[in-house]
Design an enzyme around this catalytic site. Structure first.
Site, short mmCIF file in Angstrom:
data_model
loop_
_atom_site.label_atom_id
_atom_site.label_comp_id
_atom_site.label_asym_id
_atom_site.label_seq_id
_atom_site.Cartn_x
_atom_site.Cartn_y
_atom_site.Cartn_z
N GLU A 105 -7.78 -5.48 -0.32
CA GLU A 105 -8.29 -6.28 -1.44
C GLU A 105 -8.24 -7.78 -1.19
OE1 GLU A 105 -9.87 -4.29 -3.06
OE2 GLU A 105 -8.81 -3.29 -4.69
N HIS A 138 0.85 -1.20 0.00
CA HIS A 138 0.00 0.00 0.00
C HIS A 138 0.88 1.24 0.00
CE1 HIS A 138 -3.16 2.84 1.15
NE2 HIS A 138 -3.98 1.94 0.65
N1 ACO Z 1 4.08 -7.41 -4.65
C1 ACO Z 1 5.40 -7.32 -4.99
N2 ACO Z 1 6.12 -6.19 -4.90
C2 ACO Z 1 5.50 -5.11 -4.43
C3 ACO Z 1 4.15 -5.12 -4.06
C4 ACO Z 1 3.44 -6.33 -4.18
N3 ACO Z 1 2.14 -6.43 -3.84
N4 ACO Z 1 3.80 -3.89 -3.63
C5 ACO Z 1 4.88 -3.12 -3.76
N5 ACO Z 1 5.92 -3.86 -4.25
C6 ACO Z 1 7.27 -3.40 -4.52
C7 ACO Z 1 7.26 -2.27 -5.53
O1 ACO Z 1 7.38 -2.78 -6.85
C8 ACO Z 1 8.44 -1.46 -5.13
O2 ACO Z 1 9.58 -2.04 -5.67
P1 ACO Z 1 10.69 -1.12 -6.41
O3 ACO Z 1 11.17 -0.19 -5.33
O4 ACO Z 1 11.69 -2.09 -6.90
O5 ACO Z 1 9.94 -0.40 -7.49
C9 ACO Z 1 8.52 -1.65 -3.61
O6 ACO Z 1 7.80 -2.85 -3.32
C10 ACO Z 1 7.91 -0.53 -2.82
O7 ACO Z 1 6.61 -0.28 -3.33
P2 ACO Z 1 5.72 0.89 -2.72
O8 ACO Z 1 6.35 2.19 -3.01
O9 ACO Z 1 5.38 0.55 -1.31
O10 ACO Z 1 4.42 0.68 -3.61
P3 ACO Z 1 3.52 1.79 -4.28
O11 ACO Z 1 3.10 2.76 -3.27
O12 ACO Z 1 4.16 2.32 -5.50
O13 ACO Z 1 2.28 0.91 -4.77
C11 ACO Z 1 0.47 -0.56 -4.61
C12 ACO Z 1 1.23 0.57 -3.91
C13 ACO Z 1 0.11 -0.10 -6.01
C14 ACO Z 1 -0.78 -0.85 -3.85
C15 ACO Z 1 1.40 -1.79 -4.66
O14 ACO Z 1 1.70 -2.22 -3.35
C16 ACO Z 1 0.79 -2.93 -5.46
O15 ACO Z 1 0.91 -2.94 -6.69
N6 ACO Z 1 0.10 -3.92 -4.80
C17 ACO Z 1 -0.53 -5.01 -5.51
C18 ACO Z 1 -1.87 -4.55 -6.12
C19 ACO Z 1 -2.93 -4.31 -5.05
O16 ACO Z 1 -3.08 -5.08 -4.11
N7 ACO Z 1 -3.67 -3.20 -5.23
C20 ACO Z 1 -4.74 -2.79 -4.34
C21 ACO Z 1 -4.29 -1.70 -3.39
S1 ACO Z 1 -5.54 -1.26 -2.20
C22 ACO Z 1 -6.59 -0.25 -3.08
O17 ACO Z 1 -6.20 0.48 -3.94
C23 ACO Z 1 -8.00 -0.22 -2.75
#
Ligand code: ACO
Length: 355
Positions: free
Chosen positions: A297, A242
């Site tokens: 989710e 998140h």
């Molecule tokens: N699985 C694997 N890697 C992840 C995940 C995940 N679920 N979430 C974040 N990361 C990685 C990112 O790729 C990032 O790596 P990088 O630095 O090499 O690019 C690192 O962890 C840090 O990410 P954040 O900055 O914490 O993530 P961001 O804020 O950009 O994205 C998001 C948040 C879009 C929710 C992300 O965690 C994600 O894609 N999750 C999976 C999809 C999901 O569950 N979406 C629903 C969210 S809740 C809602 O919107 C209602």
């Protein structure tokens, strides 16, 4: 330059607060856990709308507006079977005309519920059901969506879901709705913008893929290996991570308790818990510098599945609840009278040096 606008504060709001360090969600003065225990959907919407809407008539007004929305959408013709459910809902909401200020919020909230149910059924080749204005909004939307009415525990579970997702700070869809509102476009355009931003898997489109993931894993003994392989392939694990929460999303706990309260789901929950634990183990080793935890989710998927809501309708159901929040944010944005217009940094060629 901050490409994701992380931690940028772009507005004051009285509507909701996401405390990402503490894992706490406050919705207009109520902790989420208190809100879901004490408020039905109409009450929660009225709480958010108190600055611009009379509180006591919302259930009745929504019932009448659902009937109107059904009439409006019945006039639309489109190749529904060739469309996804989200595409159909987008088309329906885009057909709602601008109206009078006082009525627009009820019209849009009713339209979202009717469009969600109708889109789900028409794209699946089923007939759409007419609304029953005597029912509460959650009860009626669940009935129209599934083609059969829910028992009291199902309706309560569905209503709890809608309240749980009703608002959540400056998330992508709310921001999109507020940007459109800041141009003095009317509410229907702003709500359509919100829906468009909710469509992708990084925001509102994750619960369907969560179930796909559970199906692909199949057996808990395969979960650890499946997670590790997915991360090695560079995939994101749906239902985890998140932008704001650095701990577990409090909505996950609320929704997990709701699924546990539904009869006959013990096996699926036990399996999901094992998958969740495997995902958290894999993410811990994978990104040790950044804690990635369960988001809303993951248990949304389990709950909507337990309620027999079709997978293709998950994002639509999210939009049904969140429309109440979008509406409140749009009105709050309109009251500021301030156009949202940030700047970009030009990194292209200068005149005379362009190819
Ligand atoms: N699985 C694997 N890697 C992840 C995940 C995940 N679920 N979430 C974040 N990361 C990685 C990112 O790729 C990032 O790596 P990088 O630095 O090499 O690019 C690192 O962890 C840090 O990410 P954040 O900055 O914490 O993530 P961001 O804020 O950009 O994205 C998001 C948040 C879009 C929710 C992300 O965690 C994600 O894609 N999750 C999976 C999809 C999901 O569950 N979406 C629903 C969210 S809740 C809602 O919107 C209602």
């Amino acid at each position: 330059m901050n490409a994701g606008l992380d931690n940028v504060i772009a507005a004051d709001t009285v509507l909701s607060h996401v405390d990402g360090e503490a894992g706490r969600l406050i919705i207009r003065g109520h902790d989420l856990e208190d809100l879901v225990a004490r408020f039905g959907f109409e009450d929660a919407a009225a709480l958010l709308w108190q600055d611009f809407h009379q509180r006591d008539d919302l259930r009745v007004a929504l019932g009448a507006a659902r009937v109107e929305a059904h009439r409006l959408f019945s006039q639309l013709s489109a190749p529904w079977r060739d469309m996804t459910a989200v595409e159909a809902m987008r088309l329906m909401l885009a057909s709602v005309p601008d109206g009078e200020d006082a009525h627009e919020p009820v019209v849009m909230l009713a339209a979202a519920g009717v469009a969600a149910a109708r889109s789900c059924r028409l794209t699946a080749g089923l007939d759409a059901l007419a609304p029953d204005p005597e029912r509460g909004h959650a009860d009626d939307v669940l009935r129209m969506l599934r083609g059969r009415e829910g028992d009291a525990s199902e309706v309560r579970a569905f209503e709890t879901y809608l309240v749980t997702v009703i608002d959540h700070g400056f998330n992508a869809s709310t921001f999109a709705a507020r940007v459109v509102a800041s141009t003095a476009a009317r509410l229907p355009s702003s709500v359509v913008a919100g829906l468009c931003a909710l469509k992708g898997p990084l925001h509102g489109g994750a619960p369907g893929p969560v179930l796909d993931m559970l199906d692909a894993i199949g057996d808990a003994s395969r979960a650890d290996m499946w997670m590790t392989d997915a991360l090695k392939r560079g995939e994101r694990l749906m239902g985890f991570g998140h932008r704001v929460y650095r701990v577990r999303d409090p909505r996950a706990n609320v929704l997990k308790a709701v699924v546990q309260g539904l009869k006959g789901r013990a096996n699926r929950i036990a399996f999901a818990e094992q998958v969740e634990a495997a995902a958290l183990r894999a993410l811990k080793g994978f990104r040790s510098e950044r804690r990635l935890d369960t988001n809303v989710e993951f248990y949304t998927a389990l709950l909507l599945e337990a309620l027999d809501v079709p997978r293709q309708a998950f994002t639509l159901v999210f939009a049904t609840g969140r429309t109440a929040g979008w509406v409140a944010h749009v009105r709050e944005q309109e009251a500021t009278g301030r156009l949202i217009r940030p700047q970009s940094r030009y990194v292209g060629p200068l005149p005379g040096r362009a190819a």
